[in-house]
Design an enzyme around this catalytic site. Structure first.
Site, PDB file in Angstrom:
ATOM      1  N   TRP A  57      25.754  31.344 -14.941  1.00 43.87           N
ATOM      2  CA  TRP A  57      24.975  30.523 -14.006  1.00 43.87           C
ATOM      3  C   TRP A  57      24.343  29.300 -14.651  1.00 43.87           C
ATOM      4  O   TRP A  57      23.891  28.398 -13.960  1.00 43.87           O
ATOM      5  CB  TRP A  57      23.865  31.380 -13.369  1.00 43.87           C
ATOM      6  N   ASP A  89      15.375  33.538 -16.373  1.00 45.99           N
ATOM      7  CA  ASP A  89      16.573  33.933 -15.635  1.00 45.99           C
ATOM      8  C   ASP A  89      17.831  33.935 -16.498  1.00 45.99           C
ATOM      9  O   ASP A  89      18.517  34.942 -16.564  1.00 45.99           O
ATOM     10  CB  ASP A  89      16.767  33.033 -14.394  1.00 45.99           C
ATOM     11  N   HIS A 118      15.696  40.351  -6.407  1.00 49.94           N
ATOM     12  CA  HIS A 118      16.130  38.971  -6.190  1.00 49.94           C
ATOM     13  C   HIS A 118      15.965  38.765  -4.686  1.00 49.94           C
ATOM     14  O   HIS A 118      16.677  39.387  -3.889  1.00 49.94           O
ATOM     15  CB  HIS A 118      17.591  38.793  -6.588  1.00 49.94           C
ATOM     16  N   GLU A 155      16.988  34.099  -2.546  1.00 52.79           N
ATOM     17  CA  GLU A 155      17.456  33.025  -3.447  1.00 52.79           C
ATOM     18  C   GLU A 155      18.483  32.211  -2.671  1.00 52.79           C
ATOM     19  O   GLU A 155      19.694  32.347  -2.844  1.00 52.79           O
ATOM     20  CB  GLU A 155      18.055  33.596  -4.738  1.00 52.79           C
ATOM     21  N   HIS A 176      11.698  37.560 -15.877  1.00 53.13           N
ATOM     22  CA  HIS A 176      12.969  37.608 -15.127  1.00 53.13           C
ATOM     23  C   HIS A 176      14.107  37.075 -15.992  1.00 53.13           C
ATOM     24  O   HIS A 176      14.196  35.876 -16.267  1.00 53.13           O
ATOM     25  CB  HIS A 176      12.868  36.780 -13.836  1.00 53.13           C
ATOM     26  N   HIS A 222      18.476  38.037 -17.461  1.00 54.76           N
ATOM     27  CA  HIS A 222      19.717  38.824 -17.329  1.00 54.76           C
ATOM     28  C   HIS A 222      20.323  38.977 -18.719  1.00 54.76           C
ATOM     29  O   HIS A 222      21.137  38.158 -19.148  1.00 54.76           O
ATOM     30  CB  HIS A 222      20.706  38.136 -16.385  1.00 54.76           C
ATOM     31  N   GLN A 271      24.124  43.574  -8.242  1.00 54.96           N
ATOM     32  CA  GLN A 271      24.415  42.132  -8.107  1.00 54.96           C
ATOM     33  C   GLN A 271      25.256  41.802  -6.867  1.00 54.96           C
ATOM     34  O   GLN A 271      25.026  40.802  -6.202  1.00 54.96           O
ATOM     35  CB  GLN A 271      25.144  41.643  -9.365  1.00 54.96           C
TER      36      GLN A 271
HETATM   37 FE   FE2 Z   1      18.107  36.502 -11.654  1.00 55.96          FE
END
Ligand code: FE2
Length: 413
Positions: free
Chosen positions: A315, A309, A210, A213, A57, A59, A152
């Site tokens: 993030w 991630d 996702h 979350e 996982h 991005h 997203q």
């Molecule tokens: Fe993610």
């Protein structure tokens, strides 16, 4: 029989000792003692020889963008999404390729040779998709890169998201993504899970959402995901990523939910570095951890892989393709402290994640010759020290070597 490459005397993750012979791009022998000639011999005596790290996982369209166009001041998930929206609007495929390739070079140096990356399809220009499809081709000989079409800003909340997602799949993106907890309503979230599974079933694809979350214990889209997986016969091809709401769910409800996930053969991919920093933000004290119920799922035979991630993106300001940091954090937050549990944390960044991604993977004869020599004697010590990757071998080729750092103490004690 002569080998192209021979790895001598290493200790495998299960504790056994073996020599590994490689011919071309394939492992052709794994035996206690190989005496045949080889083009190159790597002495791995006393060192851990492992299959490569696997990140299920990530991005890659956002990676290494930290601070562009600004820093996430609150550090929250929601400000991160808003900030990413600002950056996404001005992305170009070339810029995505540059950052992603820089990340891939780092990943190779760390022995991370298989990555599943989500790629945002919210913007109709699909600059991230275009960029990462190019990257997938460029790194094909070294890194197995899978791409997930990820809306997203929400499947229904973001205008045109489904159309963009289908265009991305038509362009060659591998997997159907989604973000049901981020839709406007529970109902829209449920509808998005159904639609994602329908599209995957029609096209013979995998699903990776996702999912939940959130710290909201009523965020229960994983239940719909498991039920839809069974309804469409997608068992073994579906992942629920994050599943943080399960941390906060009622135990009675979870007692019904986990067997359903096991029946559906839905895999779980929590992301310990990110879950521990982004969840519980609205709590005072006690403050929830947000990591999903890893031990409880594993006890029921549910596949759980740890993902990274983020690395230096809207993030998360840290990270660095270091899957042993991910295992280290998962071990701590999940309280995996017995010897078996600690070893399972290593498995969750290697073998289990490889199974979840459907990779041809492992150290047996006939497998792709991708493996690592780590400067540690076993998986637990590897998690403890995050050692140098003395050699990284991908598909028969030595693609990176790292010398261990040396310290000279200037005192006598
Ligand atoms: Fe993610």
């Amino acid at each position: 029989m002569a080998f192209d490459l021979l790895i001598k005397g290493g200790t495998l993750p299960d504790g056994s000792r073996a020599d590994i012979g490689i011919t071309g791009t394939t492992i052709t022998a794994v035996e206690p003692e190989i005496t045949a000639d080889a083009g190159e011999v790597i002495d791995a005596a006393g060192k851990l020889v492992s299959p490569p790290f696997v990140d299920p996982h990530f991005h890659m369209d956002a990676t290494l963008s930290y601070g562009t166009p600004r820093i996430n001041a609150s550090g929250t998930l929601l400000e991160g999404i808003a900030l990413w929206g600002e950056l996404r609007a001005v992305l170009t495929p070339e810029e995505v390729v540059d950052r992603a390739l820089e990340y891939c070079r780092l990943a190779v140096s760390k022995g991370l040779l298989a990555i599943r990356s989500h790629v945002d399809v919210t913007d109709p220009r699909l600059a991230g998709v275009e960029g990462l499809l190019e990257v997938r081709e460029k790194v094909r000989d070294v890194i197995d890169l899978q791409l997930v079409a990820f809306p997203q800003d929400g499947w229904y909340r973001s205008p045109g998201a489904e159309e963009n997602l289908i265009r991305a799949l038509d362009m060659g993106v591998d997997i159907v993504g989604g973000i049901p907890h981020f839709e406007r309503t529970m109902e829209a979230g449920t509808a998005s899970v159904r639609r994602a599974c329908e599209i995957a079933a029609e096209r013979g694809l995998m699903v990776d959402l996702h999912c939940d979350e959130s710290d909201d214990p009523m965020s229960r889209h994983i239940e719909t995901l498991a039920a839809e997986t069974i309804r469409h016969g997608l068992q073994g091809r579906v992942v629920g990523s994050h599943l943080t709401s399960m941390h906060s769910m009622d135990n009675y409800y979870v007692a019904k939910l986990l067997p359903l996930i096991a029946e559906a053969q839905v895999a779980a991919v929590p992301n310990p570095l990110i879950n521990i920093t982004l969840q519980g933000r609205m709590d005072t004290f006690p403050k929830r951890r947000g990591l999903t119920r890893v031990k409880e799922m594993r006890a029921l035979g549910i596949e759980v892989g740890f993902g990274q991630d983020c690395t230096k993106d809207p993030w998360y300001p840290l990270g660095g393709a270091e899957m042993l940091d991910v295992a280290f954090m998962g071990l701590h937050v999940g309280q995996f402290t017995s010897p078996d549990e600690m070893r399972s944390c290593f498995e969750m960044v290697t073998e289990t994640s490889a199974r979840i991604m459907g990779l041809d993977y492992g150290l047996g004869p006939g497998k792709p010759a991708s493996l690592l020599v780590l400067d540690a004697p076993d998986p637990v010590e590897a998690i403890r020290t995050r050692p140098a990757r003395l050699a990284v071998i991908s598909k028969g080729r030595v693609v990176a070597r790292t010398r261990p750092a040396e310290t000279e103490l200037s005192l006598s004690i």
